[in-house]
Write a protein that holds these residues in place. Structure first.
Motif, mmCIF file in Angstrom:
data_model
loop_
_atom_site.group_PDB
_atom_site.id
_atom_site.type_symbol
_atom_site.label_atom_id
_atom_site.label_comp_id
_atom_site.label_asym_id
_atom_site.label_seq_id
_atom_site.Cartn_x
_atom_site.Cartn_y
_atom_site.Cartn_z
ATOM 1 N N HIS A 124 -4.908 -5.819 1.733
ATOM 2 C CA HIS A 124 -4.343 -4.511 1.942
ATOM 3 C C HIS A 124 -4.420 -3.611 0.841
ATOM 4 N N VAL A 125 -5.303 -2.373 0.919
ATOM 5 C CA VAL A 125 -5.700 -1.610 -0.120
ATOM 6 C C VAL A 125 -4.933 -0.399 -0.049
ATOM 7 N N LEU A 126 -4.718 0.152 1.050
ATOM 8 C CA LEU A 126 -3.968 1.444 1.205
ATOM 9 C C LEU A 126 -2.884 1.475 2.257
ATOM 10 N N THR A 127 -1.786 2.204 2.200
ATOM 11 C CA THR A 127 -0.871 2.577 2.957
ATOM 12 C C THR A 127 -0.798 4.291 3.246
ATOM 13 N N ILE A 128 -0.987 4.775 4.239
ATOM 14 C CA ILE A 128 -0.897 6.184 4.266
ATOM 15 C C ILE A 128 0.485 6.422 5.361
ATOM 16 N N GLN A 129 1.620 6.649 4.356
ATOM 17 C CA GLN A 129 2.872 6.868 5.202
ATOM 18 C C GLN A 129 2.625 8.312 5.746
ATOM 19 N N THR A 130 2.927 8.445 7.136
ATOM 20 C CA THR A 130 3.038 9.777 7.930
ATOM 21 C C THR A 130 4.650 10.201 8.194
ATOM 22 N N ALA A 131 4.785 11.171 8.807
ATOM 23 C CA ALA A 131 6.131 11.341 9.200
ATOM 24 C C ALA A 131 6.336 11.296 10.742
ATOM 25 N N ASP A 132 5.195 10.394 11.162
ATOM 26 C CA ASP A 132 5.289 10.185 12.799
ATOM 27 C C ASP A 132 6.604 9.825 13.209
ATOM 28 N N GLN A 133 7.282 10.156 14.179
ATOM 29 C CA GLN A 133 8.600 9.787 14.685
ATOM 30 C C GLN A 133 8.573 8.885 15.961
ATOM 31 N N GLN A 134 7.326 8.479 16.460
ATOM 32 C CA GLN A 134 7.057 7.739 17.621
ATOM 33 C C GLN A 134 7.265 6.124 17.110
ATOM 34 N N ARG A 135 7.967 5.767 18.281
ATOM 35 C CA ARG A 135 8.282 4.254 18.029
ATOM 36 C C ARG A 135 6.858 3.437 18.487
ATOM 37 N N TYR A 136 6.656 2.582 17.383
ATOM 38 C CA TYR A 136 5.376 1.610 17.297
ATOM 39 C C TYR A 136 4.154 2.416 17.339
ATOM 40 N N ALA A 137 4.305 3.333 16.261
ATOM 41 C CA ALA A 137 3.095 3.801 15.992
ATOM 42 C C ALA A 137 2.270 3.487 14.556
ATOM 43 N N ASN A 138 2.638 2.397 13.967
ATOM 44 C CA ASN A 138 1.958 1.647 13.072
ATOM 45 C C ASN A 138 0.889 1.174 13.538
ATOM 46 N N ILE A 139 -0.231 1.543 12.636
ATOM 47 C CA ILE A 139 -1.669 0.829 13.020
ATOM 48 C C ILE A 139 -2.081 0.556 11.779
ATOM 49 N N LEU A 140 -3.038 -0.687 11.935
ATOM 50 C CA LEU A 140 -3.737 -1.515 10.745
ATOM 51 C C LEU A 140 -4.952 -1.451 11.055
ATOM 52 N N LEU A 141 -5.693 -1.097 10.185
ATOM 53 C CA LEU A 141 -7.318 -1.053 10.234
ATOM 54 C C LEU A 141 -8.086 -2.023 9.376
ATOM 55 N N SER A 142 -9.136 -2.744 9.999
ATOM 56 C CA SER A 142 -9.701 -3.711 9.141
ATOM 57 C C SER A 142 -10.966 -2.945 8.848
#
Length: 147
Positions: A124-142
């Motif tokens: 894991h090299v990067l987390t981009i924290q957004t302000a998205d308020q939708q549930r289950y919006a986290n997304i992990l890219l390879s």
């Protein structure tokens, strides 16, 4: 001058240094980004105000810049206060964005605690924290490879 949609210099730099199998987390506004990330992952906070930007907006920019070979989401809960019947609406947005980028990839939902483990790896090299308020919006890219 960059030709893709992503123009954020810090994010571009981190993505340029990433390699095959590196992972990038695009986190919603509720994700515990300070504690649930890889030991070497950098955190970029883009959360300007509630809902801006969204995870899907960041996904569109990132997909324009790097090859991606897999995309995981946090599986929805079926009981309790955060339970949903079916997929969250944001997943349809992701599918449309993935398709518009010409990728033949499916979302791969994984259990919440397994998702946290997947994010907490050395890759894991990067987390981009957004302000998205939708549930289950986290997304992990390879990250994939250039062909």
């Amino acid at each position: 001058m960059l030709r893709h949609k992503l123009i954020h210099p810090q994010i571009s730099s981190i993505l340029a240094a990433s390699g095959h199998h590196s992972t990038i987390l695009i986190a919603d506004g509720n994700y515990p980004a300070a504690s649930k990330r890889g030991p070497r992952a950098e955190l970029v906070s883009l959360n300007l105000m509630p809902g801006v930007p969204t995870c899907n907006q960041v996904l569109e920019a990132v997909l324009s810049a790097i090859p991606v070979e897999a995309i995981q989401t946090m599986k929805t809960e079926t009981e309790g206060p955060y339970a949903l019947d079916g997929d969250p609406p944001v997943w349809d947005d992701y599918r449309a964005t993935i398709k518009s980028e010409g990728l033949d990839l499916e979302l791969e939902p994984i259990e919440k605690w397994d998702f946290y483990k997947a994010v907490s790896t050395e890759d894991h090299v990067l987390t981009i924290q957004t302000a998205d308020q939708q549930r289950y919006a986290n997304i992990l890219l390879s990250v994939g490879v250039r062909m």
